[in-house]
Design an enzyme around this catalytic site. Structure first.
Site, PDB file in Angstrom:
ATOM      1  N   ASP A  35     -10.411   2.098  -3.477  1.00  0.00           N
ATOM      2  CA  ASP A  35     -10.997   1.853  -2.155  1.00  0.00           C
ATOM      3  C   ASP A  35     -12.511   1.875  -2.235  1.00  0.00           C
ATOM      4  O   ASP A  35     -13.184   1.615  -1.237  1.00  0.00           O
ATOM      5  CB  ASP A  35     -10.532   2.930  -1.169  1.00  0.00           C
ATOM      6  CG  ASP A  35      -9.168   2.603  -0.589  1.00  0.00           C
ATOM      7  OD1 ASP A  35      -8.661   1.503  -0.857  1.00  0.00           O
ATOM      8  OD2 ASP A  35      -8.623   3.454   0.129  1.00  0.00           O
ATOM      9  N   ASP A  76       0.835  -1.203   0.000  1.00  0.00           N
ATOM     10  CA  ASP A  76       0.000   0.000   0.000  1.00  0.00           C
ATOM     11  C   ASP A  76       0.872   1.258   0.000  1.00  0.00           C
ATOM     12  O   ASP A  76       2.056   1.218   0.342  1.00  0.00           O
ATOM     13  CB  ASP A  76      -0.882  -0.044   1.253  1.00  0.00           C
ATOM     14  CG  ASP A  76      -2.185   0.713   1.088  1.00  0.00           C
ATOM     15  OD1 ASP A  76      -2.305   1.490   0.125  1.00  0.00           O
ATOM     16  OD2 ASP A  76      -3.078   0.531   1.937  1.00  0.00           O
TER      17      ASP A  76
END
Ligand code: DGJ
Length: 779
Positions: A545, A477
């Protein structure tokens, strides 16, 4: 594939030809890029006739008053020699001016391609690709430019890049150097870009190419969720399946910059490369600078034609290692169900549910290390948190594996919290600039990847955990934009952004190049770094997301113009969705995520028995058609109604196809819907059937009394209980039709129009969808 004749270079792919030549003053003239030429004679016809002198232009040489750099279609240009269009190169040269004039010196054609020293690039065998290297030289500056053209014949893609070498004693200070430049002849082009932001990445936008420049760029330190580096140049009349379409992209994950300019003489200049924003690179004597690799394709078969070529290219020449062409596992990720609040016992319950449903990989997301109990602390400290995981990572990993699943883990290796042991011990690892308080994103600072010791720290930390916890998957990430672009390791601060990305690639290569069995899924708050550079290391990328399927329709469709569905991390999540509060059917959540690498991101323990059964059926279906869904030919359908979308994947032999049919907002008394299926064998007969899915009783609200033989309260306990264990079957249709008729479109059953319910009615309403299976009948 690549030939040269009398100073003209022919770069042929299966269906396209790219031609350029050396002019009498040794510049490179762009001649043609389009459908395949069959005869060299055509070059004379297609070439620009520079037969008039244009007023106010600058004459290059007194011997030919018509020859002006400003009116020529070129392959490369420079500053200060009469070309006033957007320039690919701006550098303070050894003579202290910005003036460059690179002319042809020599060329070489080789089999295969030339790997780069500092950046990832496409690859191919000697049978798949050839490379043309054209050397240009500026004799006043004593600087060489090598233009690399690699031809990927089978997928109709050509890549380009540039290497500059300074032979002069005095340094060159590069301010801007693009990877490629091309001047195309005028048509009514639109530039299509893929823009957005967090949880709304890659939305398609179309701009008319009119006089002046359109810039598509990022300055956030990454390729960005604001503007994907890939873009399209399409005839204004182009459709999904017809018309001229050029696609461009860049194998790069940092700040990018593309410019499309229609000149006053109606040439369309396209350039793409590193963003010159805050960029400065010192090139000392005998040093070279490599630009990232640019990627181009052309198709006369509309946007889908272009996308098919890009998809093949990514699957065959960008994705590498053990995961190339390999089925991606179905995963469960615990992020949306737990955030930072979990314990081994709860994780094992989730894992146990997942394995019973047929899920293959368990991924533990953020929060497993240090004091990472919220997003204000812990980043940088990759020591397991024993309060949450009393048996350590290996304890959890072994238990997950004993359930028949693989185990994967989240990291955010490029970042650091001030509230961390790493920061307390090594504040100098963070990117900050002396005399200024650093601005933070998600409460974190960026690690200085320009420093070797920082890179080594990350390599050691991540590598050790991968080995010790026996990981088969890593989610990498990166959750903030970069600011304070400064490193005390650098003498020239304008090099920061590019060196950061070079450092990142070095780290990724070092960790994953030596562990090719590990599936890397990169992520940057979702799609903040969805680019060909990251895809050279991570075969899949977390798209967004945003797990709301209605939003994903726009996001996944936008990305599908440039990237294949085998690279899309796509999950089924809980509704109402955490990003939009929208409530969508479980079937639609699957029907969208299925056109990617399927995962689940919800608390399976909270599903009702009937929902669990539906998820199990979805997984069985996905496994059965996984190869088709991940690697089949993906096409978008022309949008016939503004509230409907349709996608298709087709097998390479055209025997099987799946079509996703999606409705965003329902409309009252809508007319008939058609199922259109293309790319099939025209005369073959196909069986068409709807993938069976559930229709939940609570979808009916007060109308339930019309659908059920007994009258029950839509909000009462009976319905709530019944909804847990029972659902209706959504309408299933079956037909037989030829490929020809399916391409024309077959009529589907009517949608619900407010006049009673029966099970031959399609109950789409808001956010409903179906997947149709189309299989050739073999006699
Ligand atoms: C952002 C990612 O995109 C999410 O999927 C999740 O991993 C969080 N970060 C964790 O902090």
């Amino acid at each position: 594939m690549i030939t040269e004749k009398e100073g003209i270079f022919y770069l042929n792919t299966k269906n396209t030809t790219y031609v350029f030549g050396v002019t009498k003053f040794k510049h490179l003239e762009q001649i043609y890029y389009g459908t395949k030429l069959t005869n060299e004679v055509e070059v004379g016809a297609v070439r620009y006739k520079q037969s008039a002198q244009t007023g106010t232009t600058v004459m290059y040489d007194a011997s030919d008053e018509n020859y002006s750099m400003d009116t020529l279609p070129l392959e490369w240009s420079g500053c200060g020699r009469g070309d006033y269009r957007c320039n690919p190169l701006e550098a303070k040269m050894p003579d202290d001016t910005f003036i460059t004039d690179f002319t042809f010196q020599k060329y070489e054609i080789i089999k295969g391609n030339v790997p780069m020293q500092t950046l990832p690039s496409a690859y191919g065998t000697e049978h798949e690709t050839q490379t043309l290297i054209v050397t240009l030289f500026d004799e006043v500056q004593n600087v060489t430019l090598k233009l690399y053209y690699s031809v990927y014949e089978a997928c109709d893609v050509i890549t380009r890049r540039v290497v500059m070498t300074n032979h002069a004693v005095k340094a060159v200070s590069i301010r801007k150097i693009q990877s490629m430049m091309i001047d195309l002849k005028y048509r009514n082009y639109d530039m299509v870009t893929f823009d957005g932001g967090w949880i709304r990445e890659a939305h398609k936008h179309t701009k008319e190419v009119t006089y002046g420049m359109i810039v598509n760029s990022s300055t956030t330190g990454s390729s960005s969720n604001r503007h994907n580096p890939g873009f399209v140049l399409a005839e204004h009349t182009a459709t999904q399946d017809h018309g001229w379409v050029y696609g461009f992209n860049l194998v790069y994950s940092g700040n990018h910059y593309s410019c499309v300019e229609r000149s006053n003489r109606d040439l369309i200049r396209v350039s793409i490369g590193i963003n010159p924003h805050c960029f400065e690179w010192q090139l000392k004597q005998d040093e070279s600078f490599e630009t990232p690799e640019a990627v181009m394709t052309f198709s006369p078969h509309g946007f889908n034609g272009m996308s098919h070529q890009f998809h093949d290219f990514v699957n065959h020449h960008i994705i590498r290692g053990d995961w190339k062409g390999k089925d991606r596992p179905i995963l469960i990720n615990n992020w949306e169900s737990d955030f930072f609040d979990f314990h081994e016992s709860g994780l094992l319950k989730l894992a146990s549910q997942a394995s019973k449903l047929g899920i293959e990989l368990f991924v533990l997301d953020d929060g497993w290390f240090g004091e990472r109990n919220h997003d204000k602390a812990g980043l940088g400290d990759y020591q397991v948190n024993h309060k949450k995981l009393p048996h350590g990572l290996i304890g959890l990993s072994k238990k997950v594996k004993a359930m028949g699943m693989d185990f994967g883990l989240w990291f955010e290796p490029e970042m650091i919290n001030e509230d961390s042991e790493l920061y307390r011990n090594h504040p100098e690892y963070a990117v900050t600039v002396p005399g200024r308080k650093a601005v933070k994103g998600r409460n974190q600072l960026v690690l200085d990847l320009c420093k070797k010791e920082v890179r080594q720290y990350i390599i050691d930390q991540v590598g050790t955990i991968i080995d010790e916890a026996e990981l088969s998957y890593v989610k990498w990430d990166m959750n903030r934009h970069i600011s304070e672009m400064y490193s005390e390791a650098l003498l020239v601060q304008g090099e920061f952004s590019h060196r950061y990305i070079m450092g990142l690639y070095e780290i990724l290569q070092s960790i994953f190049g030596t562990r090719p069995h590990v599936l890397l899924e990169s992520c940057a708050s979702g799609g903040n770094r969805f680019d060909l550079g990251m895809l050279c290391f991570s075969p899949q990328i977390w798209v967004s997301d945003d797990t709301d399927p209605i939003e994903r329709l726009k996001i996944q469709e936008g990305l599908s113009y440039l990237y294949p569905q085998s690279t899309f991390g796509a999950h089924v999540s809980m509704a109402p969705h955490q990003q939009t509060l929208r409530n969508t059917p479980l079937s639609t959540r699957f029907n969208v995520a299925a056109f990617g690498c399927l995962g689940f991101e919800l608390d399976l323990k909270q599903l009702s028995p009937v929902e669990k059964k539906e998820v199990r059926d979805q997984i069985i279906f996905y496994k059965r058609y996984r190869e088709l869904l991940q690697y089949g030919i993906f096409s978008r359908h022309e949008q016939l109604r503004e509230n409907q979308k349709s996608w298709q994947v087709t097998s390479r032999n055209a025997r099987t196809a799946l079509v996703g049919f999606y409705q965003t907002l329902g409309q009252a008394a809508v007319g008939m819907d058609q199922l259109i299926v293309k790319e099939l064998q025209q005369d073959a007969i196909y069986a068409v059937s709807t993938r069976p899915q559930n229709l939940y009783l609570d979808r009916f609200g007060g109308l339930i009394k019309h659908a059920m033989p007994i009258k029950i309260n839509p909000k009462g306990v009976i319905l709530r209980t019944a909804n847990q264990v029972y659902s209706l079957k959504d309408c299933v249709e079956t037909y037989q039709a030829s490929g020809r008729i399916l391409e024309a479109g077959i009529c589907l059953n009517d949608q619900f129009v407010g006049t009673g319910y029966h099970n031959n009615m399609r109950m789409l309403g808001d956010y409903g969808s179906n997947i149709y299976l189309i299989e050739q009948k073999i006699n």
